[in-house]
Design a protein around this motif. Structure first.
Motif, mmCIF file in Angstrom:
data_model
loop_
_atom_site.group_PDB
_atom_site.id
_atom_site.type_symbol
_atom_site.label_atom_id
_atom_site.label_comp_id
_atom_site.label_asym_id
_atom_site.label_seq_id
_atom_site.Cartn_x
_atom_site.Cartn_y
_atom_site.Cartn_z
ATOM 1 N N TYR A 322 0.882 -1.209 -0.018
ATOM 2 C CA TYR A 322 0.024 0.127 0.201
ATOM 3 C C TYR A 322 0.865 1.123 0.097
ATOM 4 O O TYR A 322 0.149 2.710 -0.006
ATOM 5 N N ASP A 323 2.115 1.243 -0.802
ATOM 6 C CA ASP A 323 2.600 2.652 -0.390
ATOM 7 C C ASP A 323 2.566 3.287 -1.593
ATOM 8 O O ASP A 323 1.416 3.044 -2.597
ATOM 9 N N GLY A 324 1.907 4.438 -1.463
ATOM 10 C CA GLY A 324 1.081 5.606 -2.166
ATOM 11 C C GLY A 324 -0.103 5.744 -1.894
ATOM 12 O O GLY A 324 -0.954 6.291 -2.072
ATOM 13 N N VAL A 325 -0.391 5.268 -1.013
ATOM 14 C CA VAL A 325 -1.481 4.721 -0.456
ATOM 15 C C VAL A 325 -2.251 5.769 0.707
ATOM 16 O O VAL A 325 -1.692 5.954 1.842
ATOM 17 N N PRO A 326 -2.982 7.439 0.119
ATOM 18 C CA PRO A 326 -3.017 8.549 1.304
ATOM 19 C C PRO A 326 -4.163 7.867 2.343
ATOM 20 O O PRO A 326 -5.026 7.086 1.960
ATOM 21 N N ASP A 327 -3.814 7.675 3.490
ATOM 22 C CA ASP A 327 -4.251 7.514 4.728
ATOM 23 C C ASP A 327 -4.759 5.706 4.761
ATOM 24 O O ASP A 327 -6.100 5.933 5.311
ATOM 25 N N PHE A 328 -3.671 5.189 4.766
ATOM 26 C CA PHE A 328 -3.676 3.828 4.907
ATOM 27 C C PHE A 328 -5.241 3.222 6.399
ATOM 28 O O PHE A 328 -5.103 2.803 6.369
ATOM 29 N N HIS A 329 -3.883 4.082 7.312
ATOM 30 C CA HIS A 329 -4.303 3.398 8.305
ATOM 31 C C HIS A 329 -5.540 3.481 8.578
ATOM 32 O O HIS A 329 -6.196 2.768 9.137
ATOM 33 N N GLU A 330 -6.428 5.549 8.634
ATOM 34 C CA GLU A 330 -7.670 5.092 9.106
ATOM 35 C C GLU A 330 -9.136 3.991 7.819
ATOM 36 O O GLU A 330 -9.415 4.083 8.045
ATOM 37 N N ILE A 331 -8.368 4.102 6.341
ATOM 38 C CA ILE A 331 -8.969 3.384 5.585
ATOM 39 C C ILE A 331 -8.861 1.804 5.901
ATOM 40 O O ILE A 331 -10.165 0.901 6.534
ATOM 41 N N PHE A 332 -8.159 0.953 6.660
ATOM 42 C CA PHE A 332 -7.958 0.205 7.042
ATOM 43 C C PHE A 332 -8.622 -0.327 8.480
ATOM 44 O O PHE A 332 -9.452 -1.737 8.783
ATOM 45 N N CYS A 333 -9.115 0.236 9.277
ATOM 46 C CA CYS A 333 -10.001 0.755 10.279
ATOM 47 C C CYS A 333 -11.124 0.937 9.792
ATOM 48 O O CYS A 333 -12.237 0.301 10.583
ATOM 49 N N ASP A 334 -11.808 1.382 8.820
ATOM 50 C CA ASP A 334 -12.645 1.510 8.504
ATOM 51 C C ASP A 334 -13.303 0.096 7.847
ATOM 52 O O ASP A 334 -14.568 -0.057 8.334
ATOM 53 N N TYR A 335 -12.494 -0.441 7.085
ATOM 54 C CA TYR A 335 -12.437 -2.018 6.898
ATOM 55 C C TYR A 335 -12.839 -2.583 8.125
ATOM 56 O O TYR A 335 -13.483 -3.821 7.705
ATOM 57 N N LEU A 336 -11.982 -2.733 8.903
ATOM 58 C CA LEU A 336 -11.915 -3.553 10.063
ATOM 59 C C LEU A 336 -13.797 -3.180 10.559
ATOM 60 O O LEU A 336 -14.276 -4.222 11.254
ATOM 61 N N GLN A 337 -13.797 -2.151 10.683
ATOM 62 C CA GLN A 337 -15.533 -1.546 10.638
ATOM 63 C C GLN A 337 -16.560 -2.368 10.342
ATOM 64 O O GLN A 337 -17.854 -2.915 10.850
ATOM 65 N N THR A 338 -16.185 -2.324 9.604
ATOM 66 C CA THR A 338 -17.292 -2.592 8.121
ATOM 67 C C THR A 338 -17.629 -4.404 8.878
ATOM 68 O O THR A 338 -18.586 -5.156 9.419
ATOM 69 N N VAL A 339 -15.969 -5.044 9.250
ATOM 70 C CA VAL A 339 -16.446 -6.733 9.241
ATOM 71 C C VAL A 339 -16.751 -6.979 10.205
ATOM 72 O O VAL A 339 -17.192 -7.644 10.798
ATOM 73 N N VAL A 340 -17.082 -5.995 11.616
ATOM 74 C CA VAL A 340 -17.331 -6.085 12.978
ATOM 75 C C VAL A 340 -18.816 -5.963 12.819
ATOM 76 O O VAL A 340 -20.158 -6.895 13.233
ATOM 77 N N THR A 341 -19.467 -5.644 11.663
ATOM 78 C CA THR A 341 -21.312 -5.206 11.420
ATOM 79 C C THR A 341 -21.165 -6.527 10.674
ATOM 80 O O THR A 341 -22.882 -6.175 10.182
ATOM 81 N N LYS A 342 -20.553 -6.340 9.470
ATOM 82 C CA LYS A 342 -21.153 -7.273 8.523
ATOM 83 C C LYS A 342 -20.147 -8.163 7.749
ATOM 84 O O LYS A 342 -18.720 -7.489 7.954
ATOM 85 N N SER A 343 -20.305 -9.978 7.436
ATOM 86 C CA SER A 343 -19.101 -10.334 7.147
ATOM 87 C C SER A 343 -18.439 -9.358 5.465
ATOM 88 O O SER A 343 -19.696 -9.672 5.228
ATOM 89 N N PRO A 344 -17.411 -9.580 5.176
ATOM 90 C CA PRO A 344 -16.801 -8.532 3.651
ATOM 91 C C PRO A 344 -17.416 -9.686 3.177
ATOM 92 O O PRO A 344 -17.802 -10.674 3.310
ATOM 93 N N LEU A 345 -16.891 -8.772 1.475
ATOM 94 C CA LEU A 345 -17.520 -10.154 0.704
ATOM 95 C C LEU A 345 -16.352 -11.813 0.694
ATOM 96 O O LEU A 345 -16.940 -12.217 -0.149
ATOM 97 N N SER A 346 -14.978 -11.353 1.550
ATOM 98 C CA SER A 346 -14.294 -12.413 0.611
ATOM 99 C C SER A 346 -14.315 -13.444 1.327
ATOM 100 O O SER A 346 -14.788 -15.150 1.977
ATOM 101 N N SER A 347 -15.373 -12.700 2.712
ATOM 102 C CA SER A 347 -15.258 -14.197 4.003
ATOM 103 C C SER A 347 -16.814 -15.315 3.860
ATOM 104 O O SER A 347 -16.357 -16.536 3.757
#
Length: 401
Positions: A322-347
């Motif tokens: 993820y070199d060059g991706v702005p705000d990676f840490h915030e986006i990753f945490c957003d993703y995990l919050q999505t995982v918490v509320t509903k199963s992600p597409l890949s699971s």
């Protein structure tokens, strides 16, 4: 309510730990090498997740995994370990065994990304066949997206190699890549061959593709769940067919951010007007790849042919840098919050034994396009059987490329 949904809710409650600062934190485990953790500055993700009620915990290899849970989900970068385990590396075998034993005994724990789907990327020939399936989509055909034609060289029979190249419509120059796409450094060592007289330089066995001139520019599509980002990277300059010695190179040295070398520097004589793909097209392409492979954290390498502007997918990586991706840490945490509320597409359900359609039972293989069989479960279980279940976990400081 379905039994599975009820079990997931019960698991979520069990995984909420009491913390002095934030009560009822939901525990998610993660594992990656120290090198990757430093590269991603992953401690920032831990801090941000804690602020959002998620206890992101680093999994320790020298302690029983059972005592470190319970976990609602586990985030990992295990693909290199699995590749090294396939090669017989003892420490890698221990690590894969360490996690597989837990995954198989805790089927309701989400694994991000599921090992079945991650392992589709291990073999380049299988990976390219799946990309070919994606590119057969009518939308992508009309938009001129494909992967360069490819074949396998399994032996050093020159006449047989020439027949394979001709049958597949592959012209020189050609690029030779190892079958194994992850794991040791050698999996990224490639050879550029300019003429049939130098076919002996092909590192058999390998996957061979047409080399497509693309003006030394590579586009990396990074996905984190529903978030898509595109960054430019250096790449190989334009080459023509000619009688000259082959070139060996490491792909990681070529496409690092801001990398410069004789292999990436275009001369004025070889330069052509720059063809820039649209962001919308690259985003659509990334989402189709995500759907096909069932991966939420993925990087896709795309080039634009200098001759006709066609897009070509040349590589896919699990949990990239993820070199060059702005705000990676915030986006990753957003993703995990999505995982918490509903199963992600890949699971879609079971951590290891199910695919993204939640319809795959534990078996010896995973069905892939055109009848191809990828023995993922069989491979992983075989790795487990290489050492007894009482074998201790690998020590801290385990190294992996």
């Amino acid at each position: 309510m379905m039994d599975f949904e009820r079990e997931r809710m019960e698991l979520a409650e069990q995984c909420r730990c009491v913390d002095d600062r934030t009560p009822k934190m939901l525990r998610i485990g993660f594992w990656m090498t120290d090198k990757k953790m430093k590269k991603l500055r992953f401690n920032r993700c831990i801090e941000l997740c804690r602020e959002r009620g998620i206890d992101l915990v680093e999994i320790k290899l020298d302690e029983p995994l059972e005592s470190q849970g319970p976990f609602y989900a586990i985030v990992h970068k295990l693909i290199d370990m699995i590749a090294n385990a396939k090669l017989g590396d003892v420490e890698a075998i221990r690590v894969v065994h360490f996690f597989m034993e837990y995954f198989l005994s805790h089927p309701n724990v989400l694994v991000l990304d599921p090992l079945l789907n991650v392992c589709k990327l291990l073999n380049r020939n299988v990976q390219y066949k799946m990309i070919k399936e994606v590119c057969s989509d009518e939308d992508l055909i009309s938009l001129h997206v494909d992967t360069p034609p490819f074949v396998e060289f399994l032996d050093i029979n020159r006449s047989a190699q020439l027949e394979l190249l001709q049958a597949a419509g592959i012209t020189f120059p050609i690029i030779c890549k190892p079958h194994l796409a992850h794991g040791p450094s050698q999996s990224h060592e490639m050879v550029l061959i300019f003429d049939e007289d130098f076919l002996a330089d092909a590192p058999v066995p390998c996957v061979v593709q047409s080399f497509i001139n693309h003006d030394a520019v590579l586009y990396k599509i990074f996905l984190i769940g529903d978030h898509t980002y595109v960054v430019e990277r250096p790449s190989l300059k334009n080459f023509r067919k000619k009688k000259r010695e082959s070139i060996s190179f490491h792909s990681g040295d070529i496409s690092r951010p801001n990398a410069t070398s004789d292999l990436t520097t275009m001369s004025a004589a070889n330069s052509t007007p720059r063809r820039q793909p649209s962001f919308d097209l690259l985003t659509s392409l990334g989402l189709k790849i995500r759907q096909k492979f069932g991966l939420d954290m993925v990087g896709i390498d795309v080039i634009v042919a200098s001759e006709d502007g066609r897009l070509a997918i040349i590589d896919i990586n699990a949990f990239p840098g993820y070199d060059g991706v702005p705000d990676f840490h915030e986006i990753f945490c957003d993703y995990l919050q999505t995982v918490v509320t509903k199963s992600p597409l890949s699971s879609g359900g079971m951590s290891v034994c199910f695919n993204n359609n939640n319809d795959k039972v534990l078996s010896d293989s995973v069905s892939l396009p055109n009848g191809t069989e990828l023995d993922v479960i069989s491979e992983l279980l075989h790795i487990i059987q290489k050492i007894p279940s009482t074998t201790p976990a690998a020590p801290n400081g385990l190294k992996c490329c």
